[in-house]
Design a protein around this motif. Sequence first.
Motif, PDB file in Angstrom:
ATOM      1  N   ARG A  88      45.331  54.159  42.236  1.00 23.10           N
ATOM      2  CA  ARG A  88      45.177  53.947  40.794  1.00 23.10           C
ATOM      3  C   ARG A  88      45.941  52.712  40.334  1.00 23.10           C
ATOM      4  O   ARG A  88      45.451  51.944  39.511  1.00 23.10           O
ATOM      5  CB  ARG A  88      45.646  55.181  40.026  1.00 23.10           C
ATOM      6  CG  ARG A  88      44.661  56.299  40.104  1.00 23.10           C
ATOM      7  CD  ARG A  88      44.955  57.356  39.095  1.00 23.10           C
ATOM      8  NE  ARG A  88      43.985  58.437  39.232  1.00 23.10           N
ATOM      9  CZ  ARG A  88      44.134  59.615  38.708  1.00 23.10           C
ATOM     10  NH1 ARG A  88      45.224  59.898  38.018  1.00 23.10           N
ATOM     11  NH2 ARG A  88      43.207  60.534  38.872  1.00 23.10           N
ATOM     12  N   PHE A  89      47.126  52.501  40.881  1.00 23.73           N
ATOM     13  CA  PHE A  89      47.925  51.336  40.520  1.00 23.73           C
ATOM     14  C   PHE A  89      47.217  50.056  40.960  1.00 23.73           C
ATOM     15  O   PHE A  89      47.128  49.085  40.201  1.00 23.73           O
ATOM     16  CB  PHE A  89      49.318  51.438  41.164  1.00 23.73           C
ATOM     17  CG  PHE A  89      50.199  50.269  40.893  1.00 23.73           C
ATOM     18  CD1 PHE A  89      50.726  50.053  39.630  1.00 23.73           C
ATOM     19  CD2 PHE A  89      50.506  49.368  41.904  1.00 23.73           C
ATOM     20  CE1 PHE A  89      51.539  48.969  39.375  1.00 23.73           C
ATOM     21  CE2 PHE A  89      51.310  48.282  41.665  1.00 23.73           C
ATOM     22  CZ  PHE A  89      51.836  48.080  40.391  1.00 23.73           C
ATOM     23  N   GLN A  90      46.674  50.055  42.198  1.00 28.69           N
ATOM     24  CA  GLN A  90      45.980  48.869  42.699  1.00 28.69           C
ATOM     25  C   GLN A  90      44.710  48.586  41.903  1.00 28.69           C
ATOM     26  O   GLN A  90      44.409  47.433  41.604  1.00 28.69           O
ATOM     27  CB  GLN A  90      45.643  49.046  44.176  1.00 28.69           C
ATOM     28  CG  GLN A  90      46.835  48.937  45.082  1.00 28.69           C
ATOM     29  CD  GLN A  90      46.500  49.252  46.530  1.00 28.69           C
ATOM     30  OE1 GLN A  90      45.424  49.768  46.838  1.00 28.69           O
ATOM     31  NE2 GLN A  90      47.437  48.960  47.419  1.00 28.69           N
ATOM     32  N   SER A  91      43.974  49.628  41.561  1.00 28.99           N
ATOM     33  CA  SER A  91      42.754  49.404  40.785  1.00 28.99           C
ATOM     34  C   SER A  91      43.099  48.897  39.389  1.00 28.99           C
ATOM     35  O   SER A  91      42.382  48.062  38.836  1.00 28.99           O
ATOM     36  CB  SER A  91      41.909  50.669  40.713  1.00 28.99           C
ATOM     37  OG  SER A  91      42.561  51.670  39.971  1.00 28.99           O
ATOM     38  N   GLY A  92      44.185  49.357  38.834  1.00 27.55           N
ATOM     39  CA  GLY A  92      44.638  48.857  37.536  1.00 27.55           C
ATOM     40  C   GLY A  92      45.024  47.387  37.620  1.00 27.55           C
ATOM     41  O   GLY A  92      44.701  46.599  36.723  1.00 27.55           O
ATOM     42  N   ARG A  93      45.707  47.006  38.697  1.00 23.36           N
ATOM     43  CA  ARG A  93      46.086  45.609  38.881  1.00 23.36           C
ATOM     44  C   ARG A  93      44.851  44.732  39.088  1.00 23.36           C
ATOM     45  O   ARG A  93      44.768  43.630  38.554  1.00 23.36           O
ATOM     46  CB  ARG A  93      47.027  45.466  40.083  1.00 23.36           C
ATOM     47  CG  ARG A  93      48.426  45.941  39.777  1.00 23.36           C
ATOM     48  CD  ARG A  93      49.376  45.808  40.929  1.00 23.36           C
ATOM     49  NE  ARG A  93      49.405  44.466  41.467  1.00 23.36           N
ATOM     50  CZ  ARG A  93      49.889  44.152  42.656  1.00 23.36           C
ATOM     51  NH1 ARG A  93      50.391  45.091  43.431  1.00 23.36           N
ATOM     52  NH2 ARG A  93      49.894  42.914  43.077  1.00 23.36           N
ATOM     53  N   ARG A  94      43.874  45.230  39.872  1.00 22.04           N
ATOM     54  CA  ARG A  94      42.648  44.466  40.089  1.00 22.04           C
ATOM     55  C   ARG A  94      41.904  44.258  38.778  1.00 22.04           C
ATOM     56  O   ARG A  94      41.390  43.176  38.505  1.00 22.04           O
ATOM     57  CB  ARG A  94      41.746  45.184  41.094  1.00 22.04           C
ATOM     58  CG  ARG A  94      42.057  44.868  42.534  1.00 22.04           C
ATOM     59  CD  ARG A  94      40.944  45.369  43.437  1.00 22.04           C
ATOM     60  NE  ARG A  94      40.778  46.810  43.327  1.00 22.04           N
ATOM     61  CZ  ARG A  94      41.208  47.686  44.212  1.00 22.04           C
ATOM     62  NH1 ARG A  94      41.831  47.272  45.286  1.00 22.04           N
ATOM     63  NH2 ARG A  94      41.023  48.969  44.040  1.00 22.04           N
ATOM     64  N   GLU A  95      41.850  45.304  37.974  1.00 25.11           N
ATOM     65  CA  GLU A  95      41.158  45.207  36.688  1.00 25.11           C
ATOM     66  C   GLU A  95      41.877  44.212  35.775  1.00 25.11           C
ATOM     67  O   GLU A  95      41.232  43.404  35.097  1.00 25.11           O
ATOM     68  CB  GLU A  95      41.079  46.585  36.022  1.00 25.11           C
ATOM     69  CG  GLU A  95      40.372  46.589  34.696  1.00 25.11           C
ATOM     70  CD  GLU A  95      38.921  46.182  34.779  1.00 25.11           C
ATOM     71  OE1 GLU A  95      38.396  45.699  33.754  1.00 25.11           O
ATOM     72  OE2 GLU A  95      38.296  46.327  35.847  1.00 25.11           O
ATOM     73  N   ALA A  96      43.192  44.242  35.752  1.00 31.81           N
ATOM     74  CA  ALA A  96      43.953  43.295  34.937  1.00 31.81           C
ATOM     75  C   ALA A  96      43.736  41.868  35.430  1.00 31.81           C
ATOM     76  O   ALA A  96      43.574  40.937  34.631  1.00 31.81           O
ATOM     77  CB  ALA A  96      45.436  43.653  34.964  1.00 31.81           C
ATOM     78  N   LEU A  97      43.699  41.676  36.744  1.00 33.57           N
ATOM     79  CA  LEU A  97      43.452  40.355  37.313  1.00 33.57           C
ATOM     80  C   LEU A  97      42.049  39.871  36.972  1.00 33.57           C
ATOM     81  O   LEU A  97      41.852  38.699  36.621  1.00 33.57           O
ATOM     82  CB  LEU A  97      43.641  40.411  38.836  1.00 33.57           C
ATOM     83  CG  LEU A  97      43.455  39.108  39.588  1.00 33.57           C
ATOM     84  CD1 LEU A  97      44.544  38.113  39.206  1.00 33.57           C
ATOM     85  CD2 LEU A  97      43.497  39.362  41.084  1.00 33.57           C
ATOM     86  N   GLU A 117      38.560  36.303  33.794  1.00 31.83           N
ATOM     87  CA  GLU A 117      37.485  36.136  32.813  1.00 31.83           C
ATOM     88  C   GLU A 117      37.962  35.367  31.592  1.00 31.83           C
ATOM     89  O   GLU A 117      37.269  34.484  31.088  1.00 31.83           O
ATOM     90  CB  GLU A 117      36.939  37.499  32.383  1.00 31.83           C
ATOM     91  CG  GLU A 117      36.014  38.136  33.368  1.00 31.83           C
ATOM     92  CD  GLU A 117      35.477  39.481  32.881  1.00 31.83           C
ATOM     93  OE1 GLU A 117      35.670  39.823  31.689  1.00 31.83           O
ATOM     94  OE2 GLU A 117      34.881  40.184  33.704  1.00 31.83           O
ATOM     95  N   ARG A 118      39.157  35.713  31.120  1.00 37.47           N
ATOM     96  CA  ARG A 118      39.702  35.047  29.934  1.00 37.47           C
ATOM     97  C   ARG A 118      39.946  33.567  30.214  1.00 37.47           C
ATOM     98  O   ARG A 118      39.560  32.693  29.425  1.00 37.47           O
ATOM     99  CB  ARG A 118      40.997  35.731  29.494  1.00 37.47           C
ATOM    100  CG  ARG A 118      41.584  35.181  28.210  1.00 37.47           C
ATOM    101  CD  ARG A 118      42.870  35.895  27.809  1.00 37.47           C
ATOM    102  NE  ARG A 118      43.845  36.054  28.868  1.00 37.47           N
ATOM    103  CZ  ARG A 118      44.664  35.079  29.305  1.00 37.47           C
ATOM    104  NH1 ARG A 118      44.602  33.879  28.781  1.00 37.47           N
ATOM    105  NH2 ARG A 118      45.534  35.319  30.270  1.00 37.47           N
TER     106      ARG A 118
END
Length: 178
Positions: A35-44, A49-50
Motif C-alpha cells: 500500500r505504501f509503494q502504490s501510494g508513492r507510485r501514485e504520488a509520483l 503529470e503536473r
Amino acid sequence: VIVLLLGSIMIGVLTISLGEGFRLIRSLPAILRLRFQSGRREALRRKCERLYEEAENALIGGNIKKAGVLFEKVLSLHPDHIPSLNYLGEIMRQEGKLEQALKMHTRAVSLAPQNVKIHCKLAEDYSALSQYEKEAETLQQAQNHAPDSLTLLRKERDAWLKIPDWKQAAVIQKSILR
C-alpha cells in the motif's frame, strides 16, 4: 458426550481463529509495504503529470528554456516518459543540439515502435544531420505502421529525392498518385 463434542468444536474454532490471526499478523507488513509503494507510485505519477502539463503550457507560451527544464524534470522522475522524450528532442533540435535530439527520439522510438509521430520526428533529426538514407528508412518504417498515410508517402518521396534515388522516389510517387 455433548459437552465433549461442544468442547472439541470450540477448541477447533479457537485453533483456526488463532492460526488465521497469526497468519494475518505475519502478512500485515507485506500488505502495508504494498500500500505504501502504490501510494508513492501514485504520488509520483501525479507529480509527473503536473510537471508535464506545466512544460506543455510553457512550450505553448513560447518559453522554450523553461519547457526544456520541466521536461528534463519529468524524465528524471520517469525516464521512459515518451511524450517528454519527444518534446525534449524537438527542443534540442531547435537549439541546434542535433545529436542529443537524435538520442531522445531514438530512445522514444525504441520504447514506442508503433508511434508514427515519433518516427517522423526521428526522420526530421536524420534530415537535419543530412543522413537522408536513414531518414528514408525511418519514414518507411513509419509507413508500415500507417500504410494509408499520404503525408508519410510525400515525406518519404522527398527523402528519396534528397539522396537522390530517382527510382525509389518514382515508386513512392506512383503510390501517391494511386
